[in-house]
Every structure is written in C-alpha cells, then in structure tokens.
Design an enzyme around this catalytic site. Structure first.
Site, PDB file in Angstrom:
ATOM      1  N   LYS A   1       0.839  -1.202   0.000  1.00  0.00           N
ATOM      2  CA  LYS A   1       0.000   0.000   0.000  1.00  0.00           C
ATOM      3  C   LYS A   1       0.868   1.244   0.000  1.00  0.00           C
ATOM      4  O   LYS A   1       2.001   1.198   0.476  1.00  0.00           O
ATOM      5  CB  LYS A   1      -0.869   0.010   1.274  1.00  0.00           C
ATOM      6  CG  LYS A   1      -1.970  -1.028   1.321  1.00  0.00           C
ATOM      7  CD  LYS A   1      -2.751  -0.945   2.630  1.00  0.00           C
ATOM      8  CE  LYS A   1      -3.860  -1.982   2.688  1.00  0.00           C
ATOM      9  NZ  LYS A   1      -4.911  -1.795   1.680  1.00  0.00           N
TER      10      LYS A   1
ATOM     11  N   ARG B   1     -10.227 -11.764   2.122  1.00  0.00           N
ATOM     12  CA  ARG B   1     -11.097 -12.810   1.562  1.00  0.00           C
ATOM     13  C   ARG B   1     -10.408 -14.176   1.635  1.00  0.00           C
ATOM     14  O   ARG B   1     -11.072 -15.204   1.757  1.00  0.00           O
ATOM     15  CB  ARG B   1     -11.497 -12.414   0.137  1.00  0.00           C
ATOM     16  CG  ARG B   1     -10.356 -12.289  -0.823  1.00  0.00           C
ATOM     17  CD  ARG B   1     -10.716 -11.469  -2.065  1.00  0.00           C
ATOM     18  NE  ARG B   1     -10.776 -10.036  -1.796  1.00  0.00           N
ATOM     19  CZ  ARG B   1     -11.094  -9.118  -2.704  1.00  0.00           C
ATOM     20  NH1 ARG B   1     -11.394  -9.471  -3.948  1.00  0.00           N
ATOM     21  NH2 ARG B   1     -11.119  -7.848  -2.379  1.00  0.00           N
TER      22      ARG B   1
HETATM   23  N1  BES Z   1      -8.090  -3.934   4.476  1.00  0.00           N
HETATM   24  C1  BES Z   1      -8.250  -3.508   3.145  1.00  0.00           C
HETATM   25  C2  BES Z   1      -9.568  -2.762   2.905  1.00  0.00           C
HETATM   26  C3  BES Z   1      -9.703  -1.431   3.593  1.00  0.00           C
HETATM   27  C4  BES Z   1      -9.360  -0.273   2.941  1.00  0.00           C
HETATM   28  C5  BES Z   1     -10.225  -1.360   4.862  1.00  0.00           C
HETATM   29  C6  BES Z   1      -9.505   0.942   3.574  1.00  0.00           C
HETATM   30  C7  BES Z   1     -10.368  -0.138   5.495  1.00  0.00           C
HETATM   31  C8  BES Z   1     -10.014   1.013   4.856  1.00  0.00           C
HETATM   32  C9  BES Z   1      -8.237  -4.729   2.207  1.00  0.00           C
HETATM   33  O1  BES Z   1      -7.432  -5.778   2.615  1.00  0.00           O
HETATM   34  C10 BES Z   1      -7.712  -4.263   0.896  1.00  0.00           C
HETATM   35  O2  BES Z   1      -6.574  -3.889   0.846  1.00  0.00           O
HETATM   36  N2  BES Z   1      -8.554  -4.289  -0.122  1.00  0.00           N
HETATM   37  C11 BES Z   1      -8.181  -3.853  -1.414  1.00  0.00           C
HETATM   38  C12 BES Z   1      -8.670  -4.879  -2.395  1.00  0.00           C
HETATM   39  C13 BES Z   1      -8.136  -4.687  -3.783  1.00  0.00           C
HETATM   40  C14 BES Z   1      -6.671  -5.017  -3.826  1.00  0.00           C
HETATM   41  C15 BES Z   1      -8.907  -5.585  -4.711  1.00  0.00           C
HETATM   42  C16 BES Z   1      -8.844  -2.508  -1.646  1.00  0.00           C
HETATM   43  O3  BES Z   1      -9.983  -2.303  -1.222  1.00  0.00           O
HETATM   44  O4  BES Z   1      -8.204  -1.649  -2.241  1.00  0.00           O
HETATM   45 MN    MN Z   2      -5.443  -5.570   1.992  1.00  0.00          MN
END
Ligand code: BES
Ligand code: MN
Ligand code: ZN
Length: 506
Positions: free
Chosen positions: A284, A358
């Site tokens: 990230k 997931r």
């Molecule tokens: N934990 C994150 C989702 C999230 C984002 C929670 C912001 C709280 C605040 C999750 O694991 C994630 O990174 N999801 C990605 C999925 C994508 C790579 C398909 C996302 O939402 O960007």
């Molecule tokens: Mn994630």
C-alpha cells in the site's frame, strides 16, 4: 473484564439507580421532551430545581432558547441550591422516543458532564427500560482509550466516574442494568482491541486476549499454524507466510441455550483479523497506512460480541471464529501469481496480495461449516475500500444469500443505529473472478470491488444461510457521534447482539 486485563485503563462509568429526589449538591441532568412544561410529570425535577433556585432554571432555559429538540443541550453553571451545574438535554418529541434516541440523550449528557466527578440524571416520566438506555448511552460515550497517555495532566482528563439515574421504578431499572452493562463490556473490549497499536496486538497476542474470555464462561480454542497446515488452510497461511508473527485461528464457544440445546444448531460469527495490513508485496502507499492496524476490526467485533453474549448470559449457542494474520512483505511473503489451495480444496490465483481478507475468511468460513453445521453464518470484515466509495461511513455493506436474515438485520440496524444496506450478489459479478490457471482469482478489477469480494467469499459458502458485512467504512470513525467517541466504533456488536436477542434466543 476489560479492567482485569489492563489495570491502567479508566474503569467503566459506575451506574446507580435511585428514586427521584433533588440532589443537594453536584450536577443534575434534566432529560426534557420537546414541548414539556415544568408542571408536566416529565418536568417534575425541573420544577423541583426551579423551586430550590428561585426559577433560575426556567430563566436560563428560556434565555438559551432550549426547546427539548433531540440533541439540544443547555448547561447552567452554579444556579444555586448547592448545585454545581444543571444540564438540560432534549429528548425530542415524546412519541418519537426510542431506546436508541434515549441512548443518544445519555451520550450528550456524558459529554456535558466530563468536568463533574459524579452526577444525577433525572429520567422523570421515563420507563425503567428507557432509563437503562440513557445510562448505557452515557457509558458508551464516556469510553476512552487511555493506555498510552502517560503525561496527560489530571486536570485535562475527564472526571466523570459515577452516574445516578433518578427513576420512579429504580428497582426494575437496577435489575435490567447488568445485561446492558454486559453489552457495554463487549463494546469496550472490541474498541480496546481495535485501538491497540499493531506492535502490541499481533495474531499471537490477540489470541491470548481471546483466551481470557474464559473468565466469562466461554470455551476458547486456539489453532496454531501447525494445526491449520494439517487441516489444509492454504489460503489463510499464504497471507501469513511473510510475517515474523505466526498466524492463529481462535474459536470461542458460548453455550447458553442450556436445556434447549440440541433443538437449534449454533450460530456462527466469523471475523477477519488482519492485525496489520501492509498490502504485502502488492504494498500500500505510505499515506494513511497506520489505519491498517484496524484491519482486524471484524475479528474485534466477533470477540466483543461473544463477550457481550456471555456478559448478558444470552440463551443461545453461539460460536465466534476469528482468523488472525499479519500481512507483511518479506522474503518469505506470498507473491502475486502464486496459486494456493484453500481448505475447501478450491484453488486460488493470488493476483494481488492486498486482497488478503477474503483469503483468510475463505478457510475460516469453510471450517465453521464443516465442523459446526451452523444455523447461519455471519462474517464481518474491513474488506474493501470500494464499500467506502459506495456507502461512505454511514452504512455497512450487507451481502446475503438469505432474505430473512437480510431483512432482520436491516430493521435492527435502523433501530440500533448500526445501519446496513444490502448490496447485490449475481452470477455476472462472479465471472469477474474467473482465473486462467486456477478455480478463481482473488481480485475482480475495479468495477464493483466490494461485490466481487463478496462473490469470492460466497464461493466458500456451502449451502448455509450466510451474511457478509463489509465494515471497512464503519469500524473506525474520524468524528464523534452521540454514543461513539471518534476512533474504534465496535460497529456490529450492538447489531448482532440485538439480532440474537430478538430472533434467536429461547
Ligand atoms: N483492508 C483492506 C480494505 C480497507 C481499505 C479497509 C480501507 C479499510 C479502509 C483490504 O485488505 C484491501 O486492501 N482491499 C483492497 C482490495 C483490492 C486489492 C482488490 C482494496 O480495497 O483496495
Ligand atoms: Mn489488503
Ligand atoms: Zn485488509
């Protein structure tokens, strides 16, 4: 419970109940409905305070334009008769009063009382249950995560420690209080877990905290990576493999159905517990990454819910399962392109290591079904940024294969303030996660990102009634609300506790 774990935490607000009588000193809160007059039964304590202060209360309320609107608060300092402050809190229209609006009034009172060590709240004309709701709201709003402040001056700390609810039916309110207190303990536990920094709360230390729930009468099992490898948890363990902190799965059992057991299958609650989500190799951006300490929010809610059910001795058999991992980039981390075999036997091409929640849920949900044959399963997860784009921070996304559960949760969400909005599941979305090499891939592209995540999870649902709550937008709040100070919200504890209470007990 919370205090036993961490002696340095401020204790929960102490709540007492007593028959109405004008206090001779200290602070007094008047809960006043819209349009009430001092002569009405609901104005009894207002009238008493007026009589003792030469009508100072009425003069101040009219000067302030106090109308009793919901959330309206007027504070009168040192009005006489030995009182340090009188706070009028609006209840809104009498026929619109609900347990939820009563809780909000309690929350507003708690804020107005932070400088007072103790106070009385006059619940004139309110039922015992409403008085309990007011007290619960005050307790919930007075929460503070204080563990790592070592230099705050005593003067700057909130002082409120004790509230006495003045209510005609003090005995009934007193006997209803322990169940409400049990719920508050559960909410506080969730908020504590979610607030903890990620160097303190990792999968191993979080599992240890879960184990402490045994003092409430829960049975708690902890599975190690070795146990999970033996079962074949390839999806969950793939996420964990880049971290120096080992994964854990925790299974918490509350057996409260007693003699009714056997007639009804257990309810299963499953939580995503990523104690820190860097994204892994699909790392990230740095900005805001600290928020990913609360990527265990789903698991935190399941733990708090189990504590709440035990705390109020719910007449139900419930099982809470949490998958705990840390998602880190390292030389041992999972790569984009890896194919893992889940506990269900289905293979997954990991396109993006940041779509890790997931993968964790896939194995834990399959385990819950295989092992416990549940009546239903509800999972909670801070799963996608996409749900925040869709619903903002007001509603959690609800996905379900069961209309009855979806309808129940929607209604209870509106009543508790933990609101949910149903999102679609459909074959056409499922196509987005087809893989060229494995049974599925773990991402479906940007369009409908929260939905394709839910479709992925649904591939691990084996015919059971199931609800998925995407709480990415609601687990943490950047602003105060009447009963939830900013920070960890514990969203879902109240919602699921009420679901159990209203539809699945006795
Ligand atoms: N934990 C994150 C989702 C999230 C984002 C929670 C912001 C709280 C605040 C999750 O694991 C994630 O990174 N999801 C990605 C999925 C994508 C790579 C398909 C996302 O939402 O960007
Ligand atoms: Mn994630
Ligand atoms: Zn995540």
């Amino acid at each position: 419970m919370r205090n036993g774990m961490t002696p340095e935490d401020p204790p929960m607000l102490d709540i007492a109940f007593a028959k109405p009588a004008l206090p001779k000193s200290g602070a007094l809160v008047l809960l006043l409905p819209e349009g009430v007059a001092a002569a009405d039964p609901a104005g009894a304590m207002w009238q008493a305070a007026d009589a003792a202060t030469g009508e100072a209360i009425t003069r101040a309320l009219s000067a302030a334009g106090f109308k009793g609107k919901p959330g309206q608060v007027t504070t009168i300092l040192a009005p006489g008769a030995g009182l340090s402050r009188v706070v009028a809190v609006g209840l809104g229209k009498p026929d619109a009063l609900t347990p939820h609006t009563a809780e909000e009034a309690g929350g507003h009172a708690a804020v107005a009382l932070t400088r007072e060590p103790a106070a009385a709240i006059a619940a004139s004309g309110l039922s015992a249950d409403m008085a309990v709701s007011v007290a619960l709201g005050a307790v919930l709003r007075a929460y503070r995560f204080d563990r790592y402040r070592t230099r705050e001056k005593a003067d700057d700390k909130p002082k409120l420690a004790k509230l006495t609810m003045l209510t005609d039916d003090a005995a009934a309110a007193k006997s209803a209080w322990p169940a409400a207190r049990g719920i508050a303990e559960g909410v506080f536990l969730t908020r504590d877990l979610v607030s903890e920094p990620p160097n303190v709360l990792n999968p191993v230390s979080m599992a240890e905290r879960c184990k402490k729930l045994e003092s409430l009468g829960l049975k708690v099992e902890i599975l190690t990576p070795k146990d999970m490898a033996k079962l074949g948890f390839g999806a969950l363990l793939g996420v964990a493999q880049g971290s120096a902190n080992e994964a854990r799965m925790v299974v918490m059992h509350w057996n409260g159905a007693g003699a009714r057991r056997g007639k009804a299958k257990p309810l299963c609650f499953v939580g995503k517990g990523v104690t820190f989500d860097t994204g892994g190799i699909s790392i990230k951006p740095a900005g805001g990454m600290e928020d990913m300490k609360w990527d265990m929010g789903g698991a935190g809610t399941v733990v708090g819910l189990m504590a709440a059910l035990a705390g109020r001795k719910a007449k139900v058999d419930a099982i809470g399962l949490v998958g705990l991992v840390e998602n880190m980039p390292s030389g041992t981390a999972q790569r984009p392109g890896d194919v893992v075999t889940s506990y269900s036997g289905q293979t997954i091409e990991v396109i993006n290591t940041d779509a890790e929640g997931r993968l964790v849920l896939a194995d834990v949900l399959w385990y819950a079904q295989q092992k416990y044959d549940p009546r239903f399963m509800i999972d909670l997860a801070t799963l996608t940024g996409a749900i925040i784009i869709g619903l903002g921070h007001e509603y959690a996304g609800l996905f379900s294969n069961d209309d009855e559960l979806a309808t129940q949760l929607h209604a209870i969400g509106n009543a508790t303030g933990e609101k949910v909005w149903r999102m679609p599941l459909a074959e056409a979305y499922d196509k987005q996660i087809k893989s060229d090499i494995a049974d599925m891939k773990n991402v479906g592209g940007r369009p409908g990102g929260a939905i394709t995540a839910a479709q992925f999870i649904q591939r691990f649902i084996n015919g059971k009634p199931w609800v998925h709550l995407d709480i990415a937008g609601t687990a943490w709040s950047s602003k105060d609300s009447p009963t939830v100070p900013k920070g960890a919200t514990a969203f879902g504890v109240r919602l699921l506790d009420r679901l159990v209470a209203e539809h699945y007990e006795s």
